[in-house]
Scaffold this active site. Structure first.
Site, PDB file in Angstrom:
ATOM      1  CG  HIS A   1      -3.851  -1.992   8.323  1.00 17.37           C
ATOM      2  ND1 HIS A   1      -3.087  -0.890   8.003  1.00 17.37           N
ATOM      3  CD2 HIS A   1      -4.235  -2.541   7.148  1.00 17.37           C
ATOM      4  CE1 HIS A   1      -3.011  -0.770   6.682  1.00 17.37           C
ATOM      5  NE2 HIS A   1      -3.695  -1.759   6.144  1.00 17.37           N
TER       6      HIS A   1
ATOM      7  CB  CYS B   1      -0.697  -3.003   5.184  1.00 19.66           C
ATOM      8  SG  CYS B   1      -1.893  -3.416   3.873  1.00 19.66           S
TER       9      CYS B   1
ATOM     10  CD  GLU C   1      -2.157   0.756  10.946  1.00 19.83           C
ATOM     11  OE1 GLU C   1      -2.216   1.046   9.733  1.00 19.83           O
ATOM     12  OE2 GLU C   1      -1.771  -0.376  11.358  1.00 19.83           O
TER      13      GLU C   1
END
Length: 256
Positions: free
Chosen positions: A204, A118, A206
């Site tokens: 993202h 990002c 994660e």
């Protein structure tokens, strides 16, 4: 000593460009903890042989926003991962300028590999002279389907990619020599790649549904997201997403 069958763990420094929202912070601590959780899942589902994280990566975390001296010496690491952030990669705050300079140093040095997520994706773009700016098409958030290029299908090992998003800034031009791996209608450069140098994603990997729900709710209450945008994100927040697939692509890239 590492061997052909079991190479030494890769020394990956996580450059934390933000602090997680309170619920995420309570569970994982910093973004170093969030990415540790992601890579644990990626290593546990490696095929044909799952591996413990510690045999694949040696992780360290560095708060580069609040400690300008937190950067690891490039001689002591093999790679860096630049996290996401609520800040904009094109701003000229001292810590952002320093991050751009450090990223460029790693990229130009030729040995330390760079993973960008990002904000980190955008920092890599800025460090290499790409155009990074606010996207007039607005927010891209929650689980989003990305169209992969032929090279993207090879790198990620899938035909299409679903990934959490949380951005309204974007990279608008490819750095010299970069290969574009993924796109959406809102953001044409979703992933950039140069073998053995860098691999970035605008999304993202994660993030989980719980994390994104909390971020969406905080940004709605804070007036950052309108009700329509918030509801659109919430509709897709629990959709199947390929964060672990992306993390495994990061691992393959680090071993190239």
């Amino acid at each position: 000593m590492g061997s052909e069958s079991s190479p030494a763990p890769i020394r990956l420094a996580i450059l934390e460009a933000d602090t997680p929202v309170p619920g995420v912070q309570a569970k994982y601590g910093s973004y170093g903890g969030v990415f540790t959780h992601l890579f644990e899942r990626a290593c546990a589902s490696l095929s044909p042989k799952p591996q413990p994280l510690t045999s694949v990566l040696r992780l360290s975390a560095h708060d580069i926003v609040n400690d300008l001296e937190a950067y690891p010496d490039p001689e002591t690491i093999d790679a860096v991962l630049i996290s996401g952030s609520k800040y904009s990669a094109y701003e000229d705050e001292e810590w952002i300028v320093r991050l751009v300079r450090y990223t460029r140093r790693c990229l130009e040095g030729g040995r330390v590999r760079v993973v960008g997520v990002c904000f980190g994706h955008q920092i890599v773009g800025r460090a290499l002279g790409a155009d990074v700016a606010r996207n007039v098409r607005g927010w891209e958030l929650s689980v989003t389907q990305c169209e992969l290029s032929d090279e993207g299908k090879k790198i990620f090992g899938v035909e299409k990619l679903a990934i959490h998003q949380m951005h309204r800034d974007a990279v608008f031009s490819l750095p010299p020599g970069a290969v574009a791996l993924a796109r959406t209608d809102v953001c044409a450069i979703q992933s950039m790649y140069v073998p053995r140098r860098y691999l970035t994603v605008q999304g993202h990997p994660e993030f989980t549904a719980d994390m994104v729900t909390e971020i969406l709710e905080m940004r709605r209450y804070g007036g950052i997201l309108g009700q329509d945008v918030f509801e659109d994100g919430m509709r897709r927040v629990s959709d199947k997403q390929d964060g672990v697939v992306v993390a495994q692509a990061f691992l393959r890239f680090l071993r190239e």
